[in-house]
Write a protein that holds these residues in place. Sequence first.
Motif, mmCIF file in Angstrom:
data_model
loop_
_atom_site.group_PDB
_atom_site.id
_atom_site.type_symbol
_atom_site.label_atom_id
_atom_site.label_comp_id
_atom_site.label_asym_id
_atom_site.label_seq_id
_atom_site.Cartn_x
_atom_site.Cartn_y
_atom_site.Cartn_z
ATOM 1 N N GLN A 96 -12.790 7.663 34.673
ATOM 2 C CA GLN A 96 -14.040 7.519 35.417
ATOM 3 C C GLN A 96 -13.795 7.492 36.925
ATOM 4 N N ILE A 103 -13.943 10.944 38.074
ATOM 5 C CA ILE A 103 -15.319 11.460 38.070
ATOM 6 C C ILE A 103 -16.081 10.938 39.282
ATOM 7 N N LYS A 142 -22.251 16.164 31.786
ATOM 8 C CA LYS A 142 -21.605 14.868 31.557
ATOM 9 C C LYS A 142 -20.425 15.016 30.603
ATOM 10 N N GLN A 143 -20.617 15.777 29.536
ATOM 11 C CA GLN A 143 -19.534 15.997 28.579
ATOM 12 C C GLN A 143 -18.365 16.716 29.254
ATOM 13 N N THR A 195 -16.431 14.278 31.571
ATOM 14 C CA THR A 195 -15.679 13.293 30.789
ATOM 15 C C THR A 195 -14.435 13.912 30.156
ATOM 16 N N GLU A 214 -10.473 13.178 31.375
ATOM 17 C CA GLU A 214 -9.488 12.591 30.459
ATOM 18 C C GLU A 214 -8.199 13.407 30.452
#
Length: 705
Positions: free
Chosen positions: A392, A395, A518-519, A522, A526
Amino acid sequence: MNFEQPKPDSKKYSDLISEIQKGIIKIPKFQRDFVWSIDKTAKLLDSILKGYPIGTFILWQTDERINDIKNVGNLNIPPTPDGNKVQYVLDGQQRITSLFAAYLGAEIQKIGEKKTTDYNNIYVNLDVDIEENDEQVIAPEPIGDHFLSLSDVLNFMDRMTDIQNRFSKEHFKQIHAYSRAFDTYDFSTVLLRKEDIESAIEVFTRINTGGQTLTLFEIISAKTYDEKQQFDMQSKWGSLIKELKKIKYESISSAVVLSILSLVLSRTKECKRKTILSLNKQEIIDTWSKVISALKDSIDYFRTTYRIPVSHLLPYDSLLVPFAYFFYYKQDRPEAGQRKYLEEFFWRMSLSFRYSSSAESRLAQDIKRIDKILAGVRPEYSDIKIFLDSPQSLIDTNFSAGNSYCKAVICLLAYQEPKDFRDNSKVILDNSWLKVANSRNYHHFFPKAYLKGKTTLESNSLMNITLVSEHLNKRKIGAKAPSVYIGDFEVQNSEINTALNSHFIDIKGHGIESNDYKQFLTARAEKIFTHLKSRIELTHTEPANEEIEELILSGESESVEFKSTLRYDLRQKAVNKALEYVIAKTISAFLNSTGGNLFIGIDDNQNVLGLNDDISTLKKRDIDGFELQLVEVIKKYIGKEFSSHIKINFPEYDGQNICRISVSQSSRPVFVSFKDKENFFIRSGCSSQPLSREEQSIYEKEHWS
C-alpha cells in the motif's frame, strides 16, 4: 584571512595595458565570461574621460599559477614569465577587459551571440562639450565630421601626424586634451599579497555578493591547475562528460568526483567542504586518473549489474561516490558476497531518502559500510529507515520524476528491461526524456484521461507508471482503456504477456480485461513490493549459489561460456534453430577439452536474462519443457552416449531461473553432426574453435594418448 593591510594604489591606463600584455595581470578562469555590451564599455570610457571614479580594481598577487583566461577575443594574453609574481583580478574583470578591448581594438564574440563585436567601433564626438554631461564616448558611429575613433585618442602620440592632417587646430588641441585625460587618469587598485588561494577565493566571494558565486569545483579547479603537469581539472571533467554522454550518463554532478577524491585522500575520510578545500594539490593531481577510473567502473557496474541505462534514473548522483570508493580499492569485479552486500546497500540507500539532506556527513558514515563490504562483512543498517512498509505504501506514493524514492522504483522497472507492447522489442530510455514527469518515456498504464471521473483513487500513483516508447505513449494509447489498447496490441503481438511481465504486469488477474484500476494497483504493487523486499532482506550467511556466482562473475573463459538463449533469437524475435547448434557446439568443445560450464540465460555482459523467452517458444512452457528441448538438442547434434558427462540444472540467480550445463571431459573424441557433416571443436580461450582433420589427429594423440 590575515592579509597584510592593503594600501590603496593606482595605475595609469598604459601601465594596465602593458602589464596585461606582459602576462603580469591575469583574469582567473573562475571569473564569469565577459558580458558587457560595447555600449556599456563606451560609457565606462566616457566616465574616465570626464574624470569620474569607476571603482577599484582588486588584484591578488601570488607566485601560484591558477587557470586563467588566455585571450580576449582575437588578442592573446601571454603566460606570466617565470620568476614573476602574477596579479589575478578578483574584482573589476568586466571593466579591465573593456579597457583592454577598447585600447587595442579587440574583436570579441560573446557567448550566445552569433556576430563578433569590433571594439574599434567606439567613437569620441567632438561636438559635445566636455563640461556637459552628454556622452562623448559612444558606440554607434555619430553622424557628421566632428568625431574620431576612440582608438585614435588612446594612441594619440603614435597617430598625431595623421590626426593633425584630418582635423582643425582647435579640434587637434581638443583631441590632445582628451588623450591626456586618459593618459593621466589614476585607476584605483588594491593589491592583496596573501599567497594561498583559499584566502583569495574568500575575498572574491565576499566582494561578489551580487555577482557569480563560485562552486567548490571551480575553486578546486583553480587551485589544482598546473600548466607544467598539463593538469586542468575543468578541462578533464569536460572531456569525461563528453565521454559519458555517449553512454547517457552525462548528467552526473562534478561534486561527485570531489567527494570521491576527499574520501580517498583525507585522513578522516570525510567530504565536507572544509575537508575538500584542505586537500593537497599534488595528491589530487596524482590521484585523479585512478579516481576517474573508479568512477567509470561504478557507472559501468550500475549500467550492467543494476541495468540503470541512463543517469537521470539514479535516485542520487551521490550513490556513485561509495561505489567508486569501493572500486578505487577493489580494482576488480566484486566477489560473490560483496556483490550481494553492494546490492543491499544500493537499495537501502535508494529507498530511505538517504542523501536528500546532509549528504556529506552521511557519505562519511556510509564509507564505513563500504569498508566492511571490502572486507567481506555485511554492514549493519539499524539506523536507516526504509520506507517500504507494505504494498500500500507504493500505491500511496504520488509519482514525481525528481523524487529519489520514485526513481528507485523506476530503477527496478528498468532492471526488467521493459519490452514494447507491440513487438516485445526493448524500450529505449533517454536522459532527455526522463527529467520531468510528463516525459515521453513515462506512461500511466491506466491513462489519466481515461480515469478522469471514474475513480477516487490517485491516477498519478507510482504503481500506475510504466516505461514505454514515446511513439507508443502518445499515438497508440492516448486515453484508451487498458482493455482496449492491450487488446489491440494482443492482435499484433501473440506474446504480449511476455512484454507485460517485463513491467510487473500480468494479462490475467491484474484488472486489465475489466478495467479495474484498484485491482491493477493492488496486484502490481504486491509484485513490485516482493521484488524490492528481496533486495534488502539478506541473512548474515553467505549468499546462496556462491559457486555459481563466482563462475558468472569471473566472466567467460576457457571453462565458462554464456549464452543468452537456447533457441530464441533476440534480434529476430523468433525461434532460430541455428542457435541450438551453437549450444551443441559449445558442449562438444567442453567435452573435447577439460570440461566446463555453459550458462544459458546470461548474456556476454553477465546480465541475467532468464529463460522466459525460450520457454515461451515451447509446447510445454515451463522448466521441464526447456530441459526436454535441451536434451533433444544434445541427442540430435552430439548423441545420447555422452549424457553421463553432461549435467543440467536450473539454479535461481538474481531472481530468475537460468540453465547451468556442467560438462566433464570425455574419454574419447566427440563430434557435432550438422548438415551431414561431422565437426570437431575444442575450447580455445573464451570460444569454441573447429579443428581440421590434420589438426584433430594431432590433438587426439596429445589429448587422449
